[in-house]
Design a protein around this motif. Structure first.
Motif, short mmCIF file in Angstrom:
data_model
loop_
_atom_site.label_atom_id
_atom_site.label_comp_id
_atom_site.label_asym_id
_atom_site.label_seq_id
_atom_site.Cartn_x
_atom_site.Cartn_y
_atom_site.Cartn_z
N ARG A 70 35.49 -34.22 -6.22
CA ARG A 70 34.81 -35.07 -7.37
C ARG A 70 35.93 -35.69 -8.20
N HIS A 71 35.47 -36.84 -8.71
CA HIS A 71 36.28 -37.68 -9.72
C HIS A 71 36.53 -36.84 -10.99
N GLY A 72 37.62 -37.23 -11.84
CA GLY A 72 37.95 -36.40 -12.94
C GLY A 72 37.10 -36.56 -13.89
N ILE A 73 37.58 -35.74 -15.01
CA ILE A 73 36.86 -35.81 -16.27
C ILE A 73 36.57 -37.31 -16.78
N ARG A 74 35.19 -37.60 -17.04
CA ARG A 74 34.94 -39.00 -17.43
C ARG A 74 33.95 -39.17 -18.81
N THR A 75 33.91 -40.36 -19.40
CA THR A 75 32.93 -40.66 -20.42
C THR A 75 31.41 -40.30 -19.58
N PRO A 76 30.42 -40.14 -20.62
CA PRO A 76 29.14 -40.10 -20.14
C PRO A 76 28.61 -41.19 -19.19
N VAL A 77 27.61 -40.81 -18.30
CA VAL A 77 27.08 -41.86 -17.48
C VAL A 77 25.59 -41.94 -18.18
N ASP A 78 25.07 -40.84 -18.47
CA ASP A 78 23.65 -40.85 -18.86
C ASP A 78 23.67 -40.52 -20.45
N THR A 79 22.59 -40.90 -20.81
CA THR A 79 22.31 -40.48 -22.55
C THR A 79 20.77 -40.27 -22.57
N PRO A 81 17.40 -40.73 -25.79
CA PRO A 81 16.78 -41.56 -26.91
C PRO A 81 17.69 -40.97 -28.45
N ASN A 82 17.73 -39.54 -28.49
CA ASN A 82 18.06 -39.07 -29.48
C ASN A 82 19.60 -38.77 -29.50
N ASP A 83 20.26 -39.12 -28.74
CA ASP A 83 21.86 -38.88 -28.74
C ASP A 83 22.44 -39.77 -29.79
N PRO A 84 23.10 -38.94 -30.74
CA PRO A 84 23.79 -39.68 -31.74
C PRO A 84 24.70 -40.62 -31.46
N TYR A 85 25.01 -40.58 -29.93
CA TYR A 85 26.23 -41.50 -29.41
C TYR A 85 25.48 -42.46 -28.61
N VAL A 86 24.24 -42.57 -28.73
CA VAL A 86 23.47 -43.63 -27.86
C VAL A 86 23.99 -44.99 -27.65
N PRO A 92 38.27 -46.43 -25.03
CA PRO A 92 38.68 -47.92 -24.54
C PRO A 92 37.90 -48.05 -23.47
N THR A 93 37.28 -47.06 -22.77
CA THR A 93 36.82 -47.82 -21.39
C THR A 93 35.31 -48.05 -21.19
N GLY A 94 34.74 -47.52 -22.15
CA GLY A 94 33.12 -47.47 -21.78
C GLY A 94 32.46 -46.26 -21.19
N TRP A 95 31.20 -46.32 -20.76
CA TRP A 95 30.36 -45.37 -20.34
C TRP A 95 30.90 -45.23 -18.73
N GLY A 96 31.12 -43.79 -18.33
CA GLY A 96 31.24 -43.46 -16.83
C GLY A 96 32.55 -43.80 -16.21
N HIS A 97 33.60 -43.80 -17.14
CA HIS A 97 35.01 -43.87 -16.57
C HIS A 97 35.92 -42.81 -17.01
N GLU A 245 33.73 -32.86 -24.05
CA GLU A 245 35.52 -33.26 -23.44
C GLU A 245 35.99 -34.44 -24.00
N PHE A 246 35.07 -35.48 -24.32
CA PHE A 246 35.71 -36.62 -25.08
C PHE A 246 35.88 -36.36 -26.61
N GLY A 247 35.72 -35.14 -27.11
CA GLY A 247 36.10 -34.84 -28.46
C GLY A 247 34.97 -35.09 -29.52
N TYR A 248 33.85 -35.36 -29.04
CA TYR A 248 32.88 -35.79 -29.67
C TYR A 248 32.00 -34.65 -30.36
N LYS A 249 31.50 -34.26 -31.56
CA LYS A 249 30.91 -33.02 -32.18
C LYS A 249 29.32 -33.45 -31.58
N LEU A 250 29.10 -32.39 -30.92
CA LEU A 250 27.50 -32.40 -30.55
C LEU A 250 26.45 -32.18 -31.63
#
Ligand SMILES: *[C@@H]1O[C@H](CO)[C@@H](O)[C@H](O)[C@H]1NC(C)=O
Ligand SMILES: *[C@@H]1O[C@H](CO)[C@@H](O)[C@H](O)[C@H]1NC(C)=O
Length: 419
Positions: A70-79, A81-86, A92-97, A245-250
């Protein structure tokens, strides 16, 4: 003064010094423990028992290797509606990279592959020796490139071409996403989705999800998105994991659900997605068919190019899960980013017989777990392996395999995660 009676001030100074030294010693030992617990790509130089593993060639020669990861650690692909990071742009890459941390881990994994298979692959990269393929998803292509970069460093070999750059180009082939028939198996297949709907109607599957009815209701409320089944939980689980994994607080509520309470259904989702031999055949069968044909060709001496020793593929969590499910080898677990399955074809030096050893690499230290088919030995004779896979090897035209039983059934659009 050293030997004379100490003044109060001197005693205080010395005690402070002693305390300081003790603290430093404690700090160093705690720190080194923490460091030794870290996976190698995070610690840089730490060593662990799986740093170097070798194929078992006590009484065999290694003939052919198939790897799928499987590909390596990535930024989210899905989100949701109440996601604080929606609205976040995941710079610098954007979603899913693939993230830089992901690249470090993949690069370390390439080195690990070099340690395990360097002797087998030869002293330098040869195009005929390796077939490298990824899904057309950018994160899969980038993950494979990163892995190959450290698996085949050209410095000091005849492939060195640039003193400043210890890297060489290695071709990767790929099928367009909507024609993917091997790793994502994303070509139209209404029957697969119809069969999956049937799985979610099975009494045992309903019973497994039932204890989580409250959780699903609560999560629907908290996320603002309908959470109906294991697949929805899996998607949310991976989104939260990727943000963490991206370092964001849930969000605060997440700690009551993630990872523990969500884990069972998130894991079950891989099982439900390849629950029946029919589903396993559709999703994992094409890969097994191709791999077995290559193993048989190697045995017959007809594999071309003649020098071919390895096929390495990069796909997605479902890719690895579906292939191992088709072999009855996937246990309930979360696949890590970069989870890897390895199939080694060996020839017994005494008998000449070909057999296959199968491994899973799904461990933070990169340790291998050898997998055993229910009705075969760890070193499973190739012919027997193929025989045991009969029910999941595609042998009818795809149109026939993929035709929904109910002609009115409508195939859902591809998921975001599959692109
Ligand atoms: C290695 O292979 C030999 C012979 O094929 C077998 O007896 C032995 O158990 C294997 N060792 C491991 C660690 O798998
Ligand atoms: C969601 O939870 C909040 C807080 O517990 C509650 O006030 C609200 O009624 C719930 N909404 C739904 C749709 O269940």
């Amino acid at each position: 003064m050293i030997f004379g009676p100490c003044t109060r001030k001197q005693i205080l100074t010395m005690s402070a010094l002693a305390a300081g030294i003790i603290l430093a010693v404690v700090a160093i030992s705690v720190f080194s423990q923490v460091e030794s617990k870290q996976p190698p790509w995070a610690a840089g130089h730490s060593f662990n028992k799986c740093h170097k593993t070798l194929p078992n060639t006590t009484s065999s020669t290694l003939e052919l290797v198939h790897i799928v990861f499987r590909h390596g650690i990535r930024t989210p692909v899905d989100t949701f509606p109440n996601d604080p990071y929606v609205k976040d742009s995941f710079k610098p890459t954007g979603w899913g990279h693939v993230t830089n941390r992901g690249k470090k881990e993949l690069f370390e994994m390439g080195r690990w592959l070099h340690r395990r298979y360097g002797d087998f692959m030869g002293p330098y990269y040869r195009p005929d020796r390796l077939h490298a393929q990824a899904t057309a998803s950018p994160r899969a292509l980038m993950s494979l490139q990163t892995t190959l970069a450290s698996m085949f460093e050209p410095r000091g070999t005849v492939m060195e071409w640039n003193k400043q750059l210890n890297w060489q180009p290695i071709p990767i082939v790929s099928e367009p996403l909507d024609q993917d028939s091997l790793l994502l198996v994303r070509t139209s297949c209404p029957r697969y989705f119809e069969a999956r709907d049937e799985v979610f109607q099975l009494p045992e599957v309903i019973a497994q999800q039932e204890p989580y009815a409250d959780m699903l209701r609560e999560l629907s409320n908290l996320t603002g998105m309908p959470m109906r089944d294991a697949e929805d939980v899996n998607s949310l689980y991976i989104t939260l994991l990727a943000e963490q994994e991206f370092g964001y607080k849930l969000p605060n509520w997440a700690k009551d659900y993630f990872p523990e309470r969500m884990k069972f259904l998130a894991e079950q989702s891989y099982i439900y997605n390849a629950y029946t031999p029919e589903m396993q055949k559709i999703k994992g069968g094409p890969f097994l068919r191709k791999m077995y044909d290559e193993m048989l060709a190697k045995q017959a001496g007809s594999l071309r190019p003649r020098d071919r020793g390895m096929f390495i593929y990069t796909g997605h969590d479902w890719t690895v899960g579906n292939i191992l499910s088709a072999l009855g080898l996937w246990k309930r677990q979360m696949p890590r980013f970069a989870v890897m399955a390895i199939f080694e074809t060996h020839q017994n030096r005494q008998t000449g017989e070909y057999y296959v050893e199968i491994f899973l690499r799904n461990d933070e230290f990169g340790c291998l777990e050898q997998l055993k088919l229910a009705d075969c030995e760890l070193q499973c004779p190739l012919n027997r392996l193929i025989k045991l896979s009969e029910s999941v090897l595609p042998n009818e035209p795809m149109e026939q395999r993929c035709r929904a039983h109910n002609p009115a059934f409508v195939e859902p659009p591809p998921r975001k995660i599959d692109q």
